[in-house]
Design a protein around this motif. Structure first.
Motif, PDB file in Angstrom:
ATOM      1  N   ASP A 127      85.141  68.786 167.281  1.00 15.12           N
ATOM      2  CA  ASP A 127      85.046  67.362 167.615  1.00 15.12           C
ATOM      3  C   ASP A 127      83.610  66.882 167.816  1.00 15.12           C
ATOM      4  N   SER A 128      82.621  67.730 167.504  1.00 17.77           N
ATOM      5  CA  SER A 128      81.225  67.336 167.667  1.00 17.77           C
ATOM      6  C   SER A 128      80.859  66.236 166.671  1.00 17.77           C
ATOM      7  N   PRO A 129      80.061  65.248 167.115  1.00 19.64           N
ATOM      8  CA  PRO A 129      79.615  64.214 166.181  1.00 19.64           C
ATOM      9  C   PRO A 129      78.600  64.740 165.163  1.00 19.64           C
ATOM     10  N   MET A 130      78.014  65.917 165.417  1.00 20.11           N
ATOM     11  CA  MET A 130      77.028  66.468 164.487  1.00 20.11           C
ATOM     12  C   MET A 130      77.699  66.937 163.195  1.00 20.11           C
ATOM     13  N   GLN A 131      77.031  66.646 162.076  1.00 20.94           N
ATOM     14  CA  GLN A 131      77.499  67.067 160.762  1.00 20.94           C
ATOM     15  C   GLN A 131      76.472  67.947 160.042  1.00 20.94           C
ATOM     16  N   GLU A 135      70.476  67.797 162.976  1.00 16.47           N
ATOM     17  CA  GLU A 135      70.879  66.986 164.125  1.00 16.47           C
ATOM     18  C   GLU A 135      70.967  67.790 165.423  1.00 16.47           C
ATOM     19  N   SER A 139      70.056  70.071 171.707  1.00 17.43           N
ATOM     20  CA  SER A 139      71.353  70.664 172.021  1.00 17.43           C
ATOM     21  C   SER A 139      71.174  71.988 172.757  1.00 17.43           C
ATOM     22  N   ASP A 190      76.521  74.012 172.909  1.00 20.56           N
ATOM     23  CA  ASP A 190      76.788  72.981 171.901  1.00 20.56           C
ATOM     24  C   ASP A 190      76.727  73.518 170.478  1.00 20.56           C
TER      25      ASP A 190
END
Length: 358
Positions: A127-131, A135, A139, A190
């Motif tokens: 569910d992390s916004p990082m792709q 990015e 963290s 993270d």
């Protein structure tokens, strides 16, 4: 009775009429995690190559590349080690800057053969916004245990991408297994960085349910931060076929070269055994590629003419291997990562095990 009679006959004839036998010498190779690729490569060498060189090769797990450099230099019986190119280069850089301990460790080491590119994975929660890898700045990142090649690669990539070291409070030094559990459960991490040639056992053994928990970050080669990392590392593709339970599609990533290294031995019996090892490697290379770990298919026994400043082949082995495969054009040396200022005891030195204090 017959075997005993034959044995007695051989003894009486002082082996004049019987096949010669050679007692195998006990050597060791240091690798990495018990669930990583290095230890499987070591097991392949012990199974398919060492016996033909009259070597009983014991395969040892370790914390990783930096630990391997130390153990090859100082541990009794350790004659081989697998080391990442960025770790080897970092030791050379610190030695060139006057770090005496780095010099003692790295200058007597010699390359047997370049192996293959090891993929570098940056894993986050599903569910992390990082792709993308670029990015991860700021963290909480698990870079692997101190002394590991993963720790060297992860901290170096971070520094290359952002022009500064990772904040000390953001770095975690757990094993891959511990960190993945933390990532998926208490969320105290993270990002988990892992360096392992695909298919890496730890990731290949993931169940399909893992897709609901963790995902792999992609590399964007056009991003300025990624371009900075690509000056030292190389682009790679992490194939879905390597991890069918986890990846639906191939993922662009980064990789670092692995090397099989030894010490600059001058003791004649050791030279003879390492020379026989090189001959056995040539003779059994096809078996390694067909029956060993899939990464053997990425190995080429054609030695690059040059390894870069400060890198040296082990001469007795080099002579054998250069007659084993046809000559090929030299490959460009990997540019060295930026090193810390002389005398500093920063993140890189701690990762390499060159600092004794905090």
């Amino acid at each position: 009775m017959v075997p005993r009679i034959l044995a007695a006959a051989c003894a009486a004839a002082a082996f004049a009429l019987c096949p010669a036998t050679h007692a195998a010498v006990d050597y060791k190779i240091v690798t990495a995690s018990e669930r990583g690729t290095y230890i499987q490569i070591g097991n392949d060498l012990a199974r398919f190559v060492a016996p033909d060189a009259d070597i009983a090769l014991q395969v040892l797990p370790s914390k990783g590349s930096a630990d391997n450099v130390n153990r090859l230099r100082y541990d009794t019986g350790v004659k081989f080690a697998i080391v990442q190119s960025d770790v080897y280069q970092a030791f050379l850089d610190h030695a060139a800057e006057g770090n005496a301990e780095a010099g003692r460790l790295i200058r007597p080491l010699r390359v047997i053969v370049p192996l293959y590119n090891e993929e570098i994975y940056f894993i986050v929660r599903a569910d992390s916004p990082m792709q993308y890898v670029h990015e991860i700045k700021g963290s909480r990142i698990n870079v692997g245990p101190l002394g590991s090649g993963t720790a060297m690669s992860a901290t170096t990539i971070y520094r290359l991408m952002y022009g500064e070291p990772m904040a000390e409070g953001d770095a975690r030094f757990m094993t891959n297994e511990e960190a993945l559990v933390k990532l998926a459960t208490d969320k105290s991490v993270d990002v988990v960085a892992i360096v392992a040639g695909q298919p890496a056992r730890l990731l290949a053994e993931m169940k399909p349910e893992a897709r609901q928990l963790v995902k792999l970050l992609k590399v964007d080669p056009a991003h300025p931060a990624t371009r900075a990392a690509l000056r030292t590392y190389v682009a790679a593709t992490i194939r879905s076929a390597s991890y069918p339970n986890w990846l639906e599609n191939d993922v662009p990533g980064l990789a670092v070269k692995a090397f099989l290294v030894t010490y600059d031995y001058t003791y004649k019996p050791t030279i003879e055994h390492l020379t026989k090892f090189a001959r056995a490697l040539c003779q059994n290379f096809g078996v390694l590629q067909t029956e060993g770990h899939p990464k053997w298919r990425d190995v080429d026994l054609t030695l690059p003419a040059s390894l870069g400043t400060g890198w040296l082949y082990y001469a007795p082995v080099e002579r054998v291997l250069r007659n084993c495969a046809p000559a090929a054009p030299a490959t460009p040396a990997t540019p060295p990562p930026a090193a810390a200022k002389p005398g500093a005891c920063g993140q890189t030195e701690r990762v390499l095990g060159l600092c004794r204090g905090p």
